[in-house]
Scaffold this active site. Structure first.
Site, PDB file in Angstrom:
ATOM      1  CE  LYS A  66       1.793  -9.143  -6.460  1.00  0.00           C
ATOM      2  NZ  LYS A  66       2.166  -7.704  -6.381  1.00  0.00           N
ATOM      3  CB  SER A 141       3.889  -7.120  -9.765  1.00  0.00           C
ATOM      4  OG  SER A 141       3.675  -6.752  -8.404  1.00  0.00           O
ATOM      5  CB  SER A 165       2.549  -3.798  -7.681  1.00  0.00           C
ATOM      6  OG  SER A 165       3.752  -3.724  -8.400  1.00  0.00           O
TER       7      SER A 165
END
Length: 471
Positions: A66, A141, A165
């Site tokens: 990420k 996210s 997330s």
């Protein structure tokens, strides 16, 4: 092919780390333009793969990371224009540990800007799409990481979980996602959103792959004062017999689930009972109110953490001679959702409002923790949905409050610091659904052991990608 299967093939000499890297690189270049899971690829991947010692524990595995987890020499943007050209001079501990064991960073995955969102539509660059239906969101996210794993663009991925997330996109993309106990994985190198809530977590297509990744990244870190000195024994835990466990089901105040989620919950309860679990409905009275406290505490910490992006230290800097004009124009590059949370956080911390909002939210957090501790005196694990419905359409949550409600079932684990694991539990109209298990503090391995029992008992093809496999 699953990560632990790839590793076994490399160990037997049936495939080389370079061949694995080439296969995934070619697959990403062919398929990702239609998904938008990656913000950038590691251009040095094949060169690095040639130098990997095949005897290392993770040799041959490529990992998607990420883009709020820093990677030395590889741009890290947090999905924001403010960090568009930021190339970190250091490595996140989790990434460094993976590399030391032979794993390679395939690339950096898309996310909601500074991890603030539940759909990966708030990236400053482009939205990510769901591999099961490109008209749907992958969750957020960590939507880029979840989509990459679901489409087998990478066998493993790292995400971050501040209010769900990792788990919510895992649910929406039909994969496994773990929010570890707070401190179980070092936060050094994780770009901060809300420091008391943030936690790096893995995503994978099987429980054994989660265990493989957690054994690599977990453990104490002198660079993170909040890290825990709990030796990781995840793969070892999966080999132990499953003990009789007490499973508590949380329903109170959590209405509004889709028919598919309700059906998945009932089917899962039946499976766990068949495995010898004793099941009882339990009450966690403050959980339905946790969202209110979360959206006071998380923006308050974001307001403080994001004050560093002022054009004076690193990242984007607006042109100008006057200091305040430079700061104002630099911070204007924040996206709308980030600005909204900074404003909320600044307000609740301001003079005259601190006790009314932030102080009360902190007191509520202590009550939520006390209730959770009492619950785990009655049961060993808790079961509840990860999300109340399957993935929603792109653009389907224009109201910010509706988007915030996506975190209803997930924020409790972050506020209490408890470990929580989202696992694939079925489909509704062809779209994935997930349920989550919560365990007492530090009992992350118990989550994986229970999830593995469920995975093996159901014999369902939840780990299959909708887009074929790379290997």
């Amino acid at each position: 092919m699953l990560a632990h299967e790839i590793r076994a093939k490399v160990a037997r000499g049936e495939v080389s780390p370079l061949e694995v890297a080439q296969a995934y690189l070619e697959r990403v270049r062919a398929l990702d333009p239609g998904l938008g899971a990656f913000l950038r690829l590691n251009e040095a991947l094949l060169e690095e793969a040639q130098r990997v010692d095949p005897s290392l524990p993770l040799a041959g595995l490529v990992v998607a990371v990420k883009d709020n987890i820093v990677t030395k020499g590889l741009a890290t943007t947090a999905g924001s224009r403010l960090l568009e050209n930021f190339v970190p001079p250091y490595e996140a501990t989790a990434v460094a540990r993976l590399k030391a064991l032979g794993a390679l960073v395939l690339g950096k995955t898309n996310l909601d800007e500074f991890a603030m969102g539940s759909s990966t539509e708030h990236s400053a660059f482009f939205p990510t799409k769901n591999p099961f239906d490109p008209s749907r969101v992958p969750g957020g996210s960590s939507g880029g990481s979840a989509a990459a794993v679901a489409a087998d663009l990478a066998p493993l991925a790292l995400g971050s979980d501040t209010g769900g997330s990792v788990r919510q996109p895992a649910s929406f993309c039909g994969v496994y996602g773990l929010k570890p106990t707070y401190g179980r994985v070092s936060r050094f190198g994780l770009i901060a959103y809300a420091s008391s809530l943030d936690q790096i977590g893995p995503l994978a297509r099987s429980v054994r792959d989660l265990a493989l990744l957690m054994d690599a990244v977990a453990g104490a870190d002198p660079l993170d004062a909040t890290s825990l000195d709990l030796p990781p024994r995840f793969q070892e835990a999966l080999e132990a017999p499953l003990p009789p466990l007490r499973l508590g089901v949380v329903r109170e105040g959590l209405a509004g689930n889709s028919p598919g989620v309700e059906r998945a919950l009932e089917e899962a309860l039946s499976v766990f009972q068949g495995l010898g679990f004793s099941v009882k409905e339990v009450s966690w009275p403050s959980l339905p109110l946790a969202l209110n406290a979360y959206y006071i505490l998380a923006p308050a910490e974001a307001s403080s953490n994001l004050a560093r992006y002022d054009g004076t230290l690193y990242g984007f800097r607006a042109e100008g001679e006057e200091l305040w004009r430079v700061v104002e124009e630099t911070r204007a590059r924040f996206g709308l959702e980030v600005k909204r949370r900074i404003l909320v956080g600044t307000f609740v911390l301001s003079s005259g409002y601190y006790e009314a909002y932030y102080g009360r939210a902190q007191a509520f957090r202590q009550r939520l923790r006390a209730e959770a501790k009492a619950l785990f005196a009655e049961v060993d694990l808790l079961l509840l949905p990860t999300a109340p419905h399957p993935p929603f359409p792109l653009g389907g949550r224009p109201d910010p409050l509706a988007m915030y409600r996506e975190d209803l079932y997930t924020v409790g684990a972050n506020l209490t610091g408890l470990p929580a694991l989202s696992f694939p539990a079925g489909f509704e109209e062809g779209l994935p659904l997930g349920l989550q298990l919560l365990a007492p503090w530090g009992r992350d391995e118990a989550l994986l052991r229970a999830a593995l029992a469920f995975e093996e008992a159901t014999e369902r093809a939840f780990v299959k990608t909708p887009m074929g496999e790379a290997l």
